[in-house]
Design an enzyme around this catalytic site. Structure first.
Site, PDB file in Angstrom:
ATOM      1  N   ALA A 385       0.816  -1.209   0.000  1.00  0.00           N
ATOM      2  CA  ALA A 385       0.000   0.000   0.000  1.00  0.00           C
ATOM      3  C   ALA A 385       0.851   1.261   0.000  1.00  0.00           C
ATOM      4  O   ALA A 385       0.492   2.265  -0.625  1.00  0.00           O
ATOM      5  CB  ALA A 385      -0.922   0.001   1.227  1.00  0.00           C
ATOM      6  N   ASN A 388       2.853   2.804  -3.340  1.00  0.00           N
ATOM      7  CA  ASN A 388       2.061   3.724  -4.164  1.00  0.00           C
ATOM      8  C   ASN A 388       1.495   4.825  -3.271  1.00  0.00           C
ATOM      9  O   ASN A 388       1.281   4.621  -2.083  1.00  0.00           O
ATOM     10  CB  ASN A 388       0.948   2.991  -4.930  1.00  0.00           C
ATOM     11  N   ASN A 390      -1.460   6.486  -3.516  1.00  0.00           N
ATOM     12  CA  ASN A 390      -2.870   6.786  -3.751  1.00  0.00           C
ATOM     13  C   ASN A 390      -3.657   7.137  -2.499  1.00  0.00           C
ATOM     14  O   ASN A 390      -4.537   7.976  -2.526  1.00  0.00           O
ATOM     15  CB  ASN A 390      -3.547   5.599  -4.449  1.00  0.00           C
ATOM     16  N   CYS A 436       4.203   0.112 -13.476  1.00  0.00           N
ATOM     17  CA  CYS A 436       4.257  -1.124 -12.687  1.00  0.00           C
ATOM     18  C   CYS A 436       5.664  -1.586 -12.341  1.00  0.00           C
ATOM     19  O   CYS A 436       5.922  -1.991 -11.211  1.00  0.00           O
ATOM     20  CB  CYS A 436       3.466  -2.229 -13.386  1.00  0.00           C
ATOM     21  N   ASP A 465      -8.985  -7.715 -14.087  1.00  0.00           N
ATOM     22  CA  ASP A 465     -10.396  -8.071 -13.952  1.00  0.00           C
ATOM     23  C   ASP A 465     -10.988  -7.302 -12.784  1.00  0.00           C
ATOM     24  O   ASP A 465     -10.592  -7.504 -11.637  1.00  0.00           O
ATOM     25  CB  ASP A 465     -10.507  -9.586 -13.730  1.00  0.00           C
ATOM     26  N   ASP A 467     -14.392  -7.131 -11.963  1.00  0.00           N
ATOM     27  CA  ASP A 467     -15.679  -7.572 -11.423  1.00  0.00           C
ATOM     28  C   ASP A 467     -15.677  -9.020 -10.923  1.00  0.00           C
ATOM     29  O   ASP A 467     -16.724  -9.632 -10.775  1.00  0.00           O
ATOM     30  CB  ASP A 467     -16.804  -7.371 -12.449  1.00  0.00           C
ATOM     31  N   SER A 471     -12.944 -13.019 -16.131  1.00  0.00           N
ATOM     32  CA  SER A 471     -12.850 -12.739 -17.566  1.00  0.00           C
ATOM     33  C   SER A 471     -12.746 -11.239 -17.757  1.00  0.00           C
ATOM     34  O   SER A 471     -13.207 -10.455 -16.920  1.00  0.00           O
ATOM     35  CB  SER A 471     -14.048 -13.308 -18.326  1.00  0.00           C
ATOM     36  N   HIS A 494       2.642  -6.929 -17.038  1.00  0.00           N
ATOM     37  CA  HIS A 494       2.465  -6.332 -15.717  1.00  0.00           C
ATOM     38  C   HIS A 494       3.515  -6.928 -14.794  1.00  0.00           C
ATOM     39  O   HIS A 494       3.815  -8.122 -14.857  1.00  0.00           O
ATOM     40  CB  HIS A 494       1.060  -6.585 -15.175  1.00  0.00           C
ATOM     41  N   ASP A 517       1.770  -6.790  -4.783  1.00  0.00           N
ATOM     42  CA  ASP A 517       1.671  -5.896  -5.941  1.00  0.00           C
ATOM     43  C   ASP A 517       1.400  -4.479  -5.459  1.00  0.00           C
ATOM     44  O   ASP A 517       0.342  -4.184  -4.916  1.00  0.00           O
ATOM     45  CB  ASP A 517       0.547  -6.371  -6.868  1.00  0.00           C
ATOM     46  N   ASN A 557      -5.034 -16.091 -15.389  1.00  0.00           N
ATOM     47  CA  ASN A 557      -5.936 -17.154 -15.839  1.00  0.00           C
ATOM     48  C   ASN A 557      -7.212 -16.688 -16.532  1.00  0.00           C
ATOM     49  O   ASN A 557      -7.959 -17.517 -17.068  1.00  0.00           O
ATOM     50  CB  ASN A 557      -6.361 -18.027 -14.646  1.00  0.00           C
ATOM     51  N   ASP A 559     -10.277 -15.473 -18.867  1.00  0.00           N
ATOM     52  CA  ASP A 559     -10.621 -15.587 -20.286  1.00  0.00           C
ATOM     53  C   ASP A 559     -10.735 -14.179 -20.867  1.00  0.00           C
ATOM     54  O   ASP A 559     -11.164 -13.236 -20.184  1.00  0.00           O
ATOM     55  CB  ASP A 559     -11.947 -16.319 -20.458  1.00  0.00           C
TER      56      ASP A 559
END
Length: 856
Positions: A385, A388, A390, A436, A465, A467, A471, A494, A517, A557, A559
């Site tokens: 945290a 960065n 933010n 990154c 992703d 949500d 995917s 990334h 990350d 992973n 899609d």
């Protein structure tokens, strides 16, 4: 009046009680007995004096080889002294000798009181012993003492001793040997830097010896509100043996009032700055005196520590290596940049420690935050945290817009040292700007400085992703233009970190490498932080575990769902679903070399295997109760549509270099035995590596007729004039084509290309040696048919030069070659990495890296 250690030990007169009460070896002492005077230097004694009762005779400052008195038998014993029957050496008279130890102020006070009382008698009394002389004895030497002689150093010293409290005079931290034993000798700063769970020695010089009834203990504390209940404070005595578990102090030796002490810290102690104080009980008073401060770090050399790494070569790489390589680019063009971690550079460790003290957790509840710094997973999460800026005025401000006005283009950084120093210099305001790999390189510096093994990892075709449905949705309009629609995205690459430690919260199956990350992508528990997420858990689809597992699992992973969106009638149609393109060539620097190590199999089963799909479905099943069924919930809608009758792909047909024309070909093939007419809409955009669109630089539309099974190549040419103003430091151009046969689904063809910069060459002109200036040469040729100006060369390298070097390079004419010489001064031997960044108005970031072998 005092018993001597030597005599007492020889005659066995030290009581069992006194042996038990004495925390340190006995000091020299004073004796009272009738004896011939022996010469001695009273300044050599910290607790001087033995007095002897004998017949009066003239004072003598001389010496005698003959013993003053021969002790015959012990007559009586008290709390402070022993009385002997003795024979005077010269006269042969039988006398009484009383010996009193002067190893503590109260003993000296008693001896002086008795001495003054006896010498003050005006007349002899039959019930009072006749006083003959008082002699101080130490190490076989003796000197007589007369009452009230203020010019006598011996007399004054005795009085001073009776009044003087025990206190430290100096401390020797033995920093060189301790730092070597704790593997912290590479740090440039001079502080005492230690690793937890491991003992360290220091020497404490006292103003006098430790007496009976006196005690010495220690207090260690860390943080602004230390407490024993939170384990941020410990109080412990000086002991003659080592204790296991908590803080302890063991007396190693005691010579001439210099105590060598060994202090051990618990293996689960919080890391950070500590204050060490001594707690002294003397003359009925207790007081605490600060001795100094030290830094305590994690200990990957100790098996009991949660960050322990057993492999010696890996430990050297992931803790002690201060330079490395970060992989960038795309799946079809993997590149690399050097990075100066510089965790041992002057002041860097202190800045890294201050990062913890600026966190939101510390500001909200400093006592709890400091106590939790014993846990590497807590420290790692806080750092993810704080690197960065933010939420919390952290180290770096991110920028992916392509416009870096007011800061530095992220591509221009060579390492973490400059960033961390600038953060401190600015009053702890976020440094502008990072992307990154800059966040990851900086976090790697902090983790290694704390002693947590860590490495930098790059994931190509990395999904973002938003949500939690595993995917990502990518949108194009019917003309092939990429659309900035929706919150999901796919990054060309990334970069994140892996840190090595145990997961006591999850169990041993999830120990080892953990993803951290620091790039601010999504909020976690209200803050832009990510991890630690167990790599082993990612591979098995255990997305229900802490921390941020769904997001990390999706990065490698998810899609990829492609949509064609018609802005005029606000309709969208799924074009393709790709289960294999996300999470490719996951890379990190190999141990002990600059080669790339592919670790994809650590994150996922082989792409396309049944195991890989089973893990994906397992993860999706765990997330279903929380999934947001948006656009990607229609992932299977296109399955009933017919297979396309054509295929397409882009092929590079020329050299990809900045300043030159981009030559490609769109290859279309008819997959049927029927004639096909294809409408093709093509476009090219300059982009930032995370997919951010910068500017459209080329477009074209054509109609192509294909005979049965025919394959044709349609040329694509993008001139330098078209893209030069809009190309960013990533040198990336995205080309797309929407190919449509009437009454069939569109076929989307896309390819990201990366243009090469002209080469930047570094050459060492001398043999590199520690503390000997070395000349280095930079070579660069302007490949353009126009001048390049505003040229700057930035150079840095840990162990090769202090800080960074900035050189303004004159404007280069078309095709002109530049040769710049500069000097470095190596400070450490071994293989060191020199990094250079050359920027100008036409080339925002050209990188070079050179390994230099430095002799001792």
């Amino acid at each position: 009046m005092e018993t001597g250690e030597e005599d007492g030990a020889r005659r066995g007169t030290q009581s069992p009680e006194r042996k038990r009460r004495s925390p340190v070896p006995r000091a020299p002492s004073a004796k009272l007995r009738p004896a011939a005077a022996q010469a001695m230097d009273p300044a050599a004694a910290e607790a001087p004096g033995e007095a002897y009762l004998a017949r009066r005779r003239p004072e003598s400052g001389g010496g005698s080889a003959r013993p003053r008195y021969s002790l015959l038998a012990e007559i009586g014993r008290g709390s402070y002294g022993v009385v002997y029957e003795a024979v005077a050496g010269r006269s042969g008279a039988r006398v009484a000798v009383k010996k009193i130890r002067c190893d503590a102020p109260e003993n000296v006070e008693l001896a002086l009181a008795e001495f003054w009382a006896l010498t003050s008698l005006k007349r002899r009394h039959q019930n009072v012993v006749q006083f003959e002389e008082c002699v101080l004895q130490r190490n076989g030497l003796a000197q007589r003492m007369s009452h009230g002689n203020k010019s006598s150093q011996l007399y004054l010293r005795l009085v001073e001793t009776s009044l003087k409290a025990l206190e430290p005079q100096s401390i020797n931290w033995q920093a060189t040997s301790n730092r070597r034993a704790h593997h912290t000798d590479r740090f440039s700063s001079q502080e005492l830097i230690l690793r937890r769970g491991q003992s360290f020695n220091f020497s404490l010089s006292l103003n006098r010896s430790l007496g009976t009834g006196e005690s010495l203990g220690f207090v260690v504390s860390t943080g602004p509100q230390p407490s024993e209940s939170a384990r941020t404070k410990a109080v412990f005595p000086l002991s003659n043996r080592t204790s296991r578990g908590g803080w302890s102090a063991e007396l190693v030796s005691n010579k001439d009032n210099i105590l060598t002490i060994s202090i051990s810290s618990p293996v689960n102690a919080p890391v950070g700055w500590y204050t060490l104080s001594t707690q002294i009980s003397s003359q009925g008073k207790d007081f605490i005196l600060k001795l100094g401060m030290f830094i305590l770090l994690f200990n990957p050399w100790l098996q009991e520590d949660g960050v322990f790494m057993s492999n010696h070569v890996e430990r050297e790489e992931y803790v002690l290596e201060d330079a490395g390589i970060i992989y960038v680019g795309s799946t079809n063009r993997i590149g690399m940049v050097g990075w100066n971690f510089g965790q041992f550079e002057e002041g860097i460790l202190n800045i890294c420690l201050s990062i913890l003290d600026h966190s939101l957790n510390f500001r909200r509840d400093p006592a709890t935050d400091v106590a939790r710094r014993n846990d590497p997973k807590y420290v790692g999460r806080v750092l993810s945290a704080m690197v960065n800026g933010n939420d919390d005025n952290g180290v770096l401000s991110g920028n992916w817009s392509g416009n870096y006005t007011g800061g530095r283009d992220p591509r221009n950084w060579n390492g973490s040292v400059e960033i961390l120093k600038e953060w401190k210099k600015s009053g702890f305001r976020p440094v502008r700007f990072g992307q990154c790999w800059v966040f990851a390189g900086t976090l790697n510096t902090v983790l290694r400085s704390f002693g947590i093994p860590s490495r930098v990892v790059t994931n190509f075709n990395s999904a973002h992703d938003t949500d939690r449905n595993l995917s990502v949705d990518v949108y194009y309009d019917p003309y092939g233009r990429p659309m900035d629609k929706g919150s999901d995205s796919v990054w060309n690459f990334h970069v994140w970190n892996e840190a090595w430690f145990v997961r006591t919260d999850l169990g041993p199956l999830y120990n080892g490498w953990q993803v951290l990350d620091a790039t601010p992508q999504e909020r976690s528990q209200g803050v832009f932080q990510c991890g630690p997420a167990s790599v082993a858990a990612v591979r098995e689809g255990d997305v229900n575990l802490d921390f941020d597992m769904p997001f990390v699992f999706a990065e490698v992973n998810a899609d990829r769902i492609t949509w064609i969106y018609d802005v005029y009638n606000s309709t969208q149609k799924q074009n393709a679903s790709d289960a294999h393109s996300i999470g490719r060539y996951i890379s990190t620097k190999a141990v002990g070399s600059n080669s790339r190590m592919d670790i994809t199999e650590k994150y996922k089963h082989p792409e396309g295997s049944s195991q890989e799909r089973q893990v994906f479905e397992k993860a999706l099943g765990k997330l279903k109760p929380h999934a947001s069924f948006g656009a990607t919930s229609a992932r299977h809608l296109a399955e009933d549509e017919r297979e396309p009758s054509i295929s397409g792909k882009f092929k590079v047909t020329g050299i990809l270099e900045v300043g030159k024309e981009v030559n490609m070909a769109l290859i279309l093939k008819n997959l049927t035995r029927d004639m096909k007419t294809v409408t093709v809409n093509m476009t090219a955009w300059t982009i930032v590596y995370n997919g951010t669109l910068v500017h459209e630089v080329w477009k074209d539309s054509v109609t192509i007729s294909l005979d049965p099974n025919e394959e044709i190549q349609h040329p694509v040419k993008i001139t330098y004039a078209q893209y030069e103003k809009y190309l960013k430091a990533d040198n990336m151009i995205r080309t797309t084509a929407v190919c449509q046969v009437s009454e069939e689904a569109e076929v989307l063809v896309e390819r990201d290309i990366i243009l090469d910069n002209p080469s930047l060459t570094l050459e060492v002109l001398d043999q590199a040696q520690v503390q000997k200036p070395v000349n280095v040469q930079m070579l660069f040729s302007n490949p353009l048919d126009e001048p390049v100006k505003d040229c700057v060369l930035m150079v840095e390298g840990s162990g090769l030069l202090l800080g960074s070097l900035r050189i303004d390079v004159p404007t280069l004419r078309p095709k002109e070659r530049s040769r710049v010489r500069f000097e470095i001064l190596p400070t450490r031997s071994g293989t060191k990495q020199l990094l250079a960044d050359f920027s100008c108005n036409k080339f925002p970031a050209i990188k070079a890296m050179l390994s230099i072998d430095v002799a001792e």
